[in-house]
Design a protein around this motif. Structure first.
Motif, PDB file in Angstrom:
ATOM      1  N   PHE A  24      15.611 -47.617  -3.800  1.00 55.99           N
ATOM      2  CA  PHE A  24      15.513 -48.189  -2.238  1.00 55.99           C
ATOM      3  C   PHE A  24      15.603 -47.872  -1.060  1.00 55.99           C
ATOM      4  O   PHE A  24      14.942 -46.300  -1.288  1.00 55.99           O
ATOM      5  CB  PHE A  24      17.065 -48.436  -2.373  1.00 55.99           C
ATOM      6  N   VAL A  25      15.080 -48.393   0.048  1.00 51.33           N
ATOM      7  CA  VAL A  25      13.821 -47.771   1.511  1.00 51.33           C
ATOM      8  C   VAL A  25      14.675 -48.104   2.341  1.00 51.33           C
ATOM      9  O   VAL A  25      15.214 -49.502   2.199  1.00 51.33           O
ATOM     10  CB  VAL A  25      12.635 -48.077   1.228  1.00 51.33           C
ATOM     11  N   GLY A  26      14.936 -47.100   3.395  1.00 50.09           N
ATOM     12  CA  GLY A  26      15.785 -46.754   4.310  1.00 50.09           C
ATOM     13  C   GLY A  26      15.299 -46.157   6.115  1.00 50.09           C
ATOM     14  O   GLY A  26      14.062 -45.571   5.357  1.00 50.09           O
ATOM     15  N   ILE A  27      15.405 -45.942   7.232  1.00 48.66           N
ATOM     16  CA  ILE A  27      15.460 -45.421   8.036  1.00 48.66           C
ATOM     17  C   ILE A  27      16.664 -44.253   7.788  1.00 48.66           C
ATOM     18  O   ILE A  27      17.416 -45.018   7.197  1.00 48.66           O
ATOM     19  CB  ILE A  27      15.310 -45.812   9.252  1.00 48.66           C
ATOM     20  N   THR A  28      16.161 -43.139   7.726  1.00 46.02           N
ATOM     21  CA  THR A  28      17.394 -41.875   8.343  1.00 46.02           C
ATOM     22  C   THR A  28      18.491 -42.422   9.415  1.00 46.02           C
ATOM     23  O   THR A  28      18.080 -43.546  10.455  1.00 46.02           O
ATOM     24  CB  THR A  28      16.640 -40.522   8.300  1.00 46.02           C
ATOM     25  N   ASP A  29      19.440 -41.734   9.264  1.00 46.88           N
ATOM     26  CA  ASP A  29      20.030 -41.673  10.642  1.00 46.88           C
ATOM     27  C   ASP A  29      19.849 -41.001  11.664  1.00 46.88           C
ATOM     28  O   ASP A  29      20.101 -41.826  13.098  1.00 46.88           O
ATOM     29  CB  ASP A  29      21.672 -41.005   9.850  1.00 46.88           C
ATOM     30  N   TYR A  30      19.217 -39.990  11.665  1.00 45.67           N
ATOM     31  CA  TYR A  30      18.299 -39.514  12.824  1.00 45.67           C
ATOM     32  C   TYR A  30      17.717 -40.541  13.735  1.00 45.67           C
ATOM     33  O   TYR A  30      17.601 -41.353  14.494  1.00 45.67           O
ATOM     34  CB  TYR A  30      17.489 -38.226  11.891  1.00 45.67           C
ATOM     35  N   ALA A  31      16.425 -41.281  12.281  1.00 47.54           N
ATOM     36  CA  ALA A  31      16.168 -42.270  13.050  1.00 47.54           C
ATOM     37  C   ALA A  31      16.306 -43.681  14.001  1.00 47.54           C
ATOM     38  O   ALA A  31      16.206 -43.726  14.560  1.00 47.54           O
ATOM     39  CB  ALA A  31      14.915 -42.674  11.900  1.00 47.54           C
ATOM     40  N   GLN A  32      17.747 -44.357  12.974  1.00 45.81           N
ATOM     41  CA  GLN A  32      18.395 -44.389  13.898  1.00 45.81           C
ATOM     42  C   GLN A  32      18.562 -44.556  15.351  1.00 45.81           C
ATOM     43  O   GLN A  32      19.043 -45.711  16.344  1.00 45.81           O
ATOM     44  CB  GLN A  32      19.647 -45.072  12.942  1.00 45.81           C
ATOM     45  N   HIS A  33      19.236 -43.085  15.327  1.00 45.09           N
ATOM     46  CA  HIS A  33      19.682 -42.712  16.386  1.00 45.09           C
ATOM     47  C   HIS A  33      18.828 -42.821  17.156  1.00 45.09           C
ATOM     48  O   HIS A  33      19.091 -43.148  18.831  1.00 45.09           O
ATOM     49  CB  HIS A  33      20.844 -41.011  16.513  1.00 45.09           C
ATOM     50  N   GLU A  34      17.636 -42.444  17.359  1.00 47.50           N
ATOM     51  CA  GLU A  34      16.597 -41.644  18.529  1.00 47.50           C
ATOM     52  C   GLU A  34      16.312 -43.271  18.861  1.00 47.50           C
ATOM     53  O   GLU A  34      16.058 -43.284  19.957  1.00 47.50           O
ATOM     54  CB  GLU A  34      15.245 -40.907  17.449  1.00 47.50           C
ATOM     55  N   LEU A  35      15.762 -44.210  17.966  1.00 45.81           N
ATOM     56  CA  LEU A  35      16.007 -45.378  18.547  1.00 45.81           C
ATOM     57  C   LEU A  35      16.711 -46.201  19.151  1.00 45.81           C
ATOM     58  O   LEU A  35      16.226 -47.159  19.666  1.00 45.81           O
ATOM     59  CB  LEU A  35      15.140 -46.899  17.114  1.00 45.81           C
ATOM     60  N   GLY A  36      18.177 -45.895  18.923  1.00 51.16           N
ATOM     61  CA  GLY A  36      18.965 -46.660  19.721  1.00 51.16           C
ATOM     62  C   GLY A  36      19.807 -47.685  18.943  1.00 51.16           C
ATOM     63  O   GLY A  36      19.136 -47.679  17.193  1.00 51.16           O
ATOM     64  N   ASP A  37      20.055 -48.390  19.545  1.00 53.34           N
ATOM     65  CA  ASP A  37      20.777 -50.068  18.790  1.00 53.34           C
ATOM     66  C   ASP A  37      19.876 -50.292  18.308  1.00 53.34           C
ATOM     67  O   ASP A  37      18.619 -51.134  18.745  1.00 53.34           O
ATOM     68  CB  ASP A  37      21.713 -50.870  19.805  1.00 53.34           C
ATOM     69  N   ILE A  38      19.538 -51.065  16.757  1.00 51.74           N
ATOM     70  CA  ILE A  38      18.696 -51.568  16.323  1.00 51.74           C
ATOM     71  C   ILE A  38      18.841 -53.162  16.350  1.00 51.74           C
ATOM     72  O   ILE A  38      20.277 -53.554  15.651  1.00 51.74           O
ATOM     73  CB  ILE A  38      18.222 -51.565  14.868  1.00 51.74           C
ATOM     74  N   VAL A  39      18.113 -54.392  17.038  1.00 47.93           N
ATOM     75  CA  VAL A  39      18.714 -55.707  16.297  1.00 47.93           C
ATOM     76  C   VAL A  39      18.218 -56.660  15.637  1.00 47.93           C
ATOM     77  O   VAL A  39      18.324 -57.444  16.027  1.00 47.93           O
ATOM     78  CB  VAL A  39      18.352 -55.912  18.488  1.00 47.93           C
TER      79      VAL A  39
END
Length: 125
Positions: A24-39
């Motif tokens: 399974f592949v996803g993005i890290t907590d760090y990445a989602q935090h840096e990107l902001g709210d993913i829509v």
């Protein structure tokens, strides 16, 4: 920052969790935090074999769009149906927010990725 010990990580902030023949592949907590709210999440590569480092999709946040890069060579066999509500990535990036399920061409390739300690050092956590 949440950095689970049981995962492997890429320089580009994706994670991999191996379960038998699948990963399974996803993005890290760090990445989602840096990107902001993913829509929105766009993955149109289901059924395709993607090389490591190639884009398998993209995520759109309020302020930016980022490519999702394949951590290892593999065939995308499933896209997470929960992604119709992309906020699941912000809320649970390592659980309900996984993005794709793959069959790896060479499972040993995962050993070339970072462990949690190396990833933590990379992001300065």
């Amino acid at each position: 920052m949440n950095i689970p010990q049981n995962l492997k990580y890429t320089q580009d902030d994706e994670w991999v969790r191996v379960e038998g023949e699948f990963a399974f592949v996803g993005i890290t907590d760090y990445a989602q935090h840096e990107l902001g709210d993913i829509v929105f999440v766009d993955v149109t590569t289901e059924g395709e074999t993607i090389d490591a480092g190639e884009a398998f999709g993209s995520v759109e946040a309020v302020k930016t769009v980022a490519d999702l890069l394949m951590p290892v060579i593999g065939e995308v066999v499933e896209v997470n149906g929960n992604l119709d509500d992309a906020s699941c990535i912000n809320n649970d990036p390592y659980g309900e927010g996984w993005i794709i399920k793959i069959i790896m061409a060479n499972p040993a390739d995962v050993e070339g990725l970072m462990d949690a300690a190396a990833y933590a050092a990379k992001i300065g956590a």
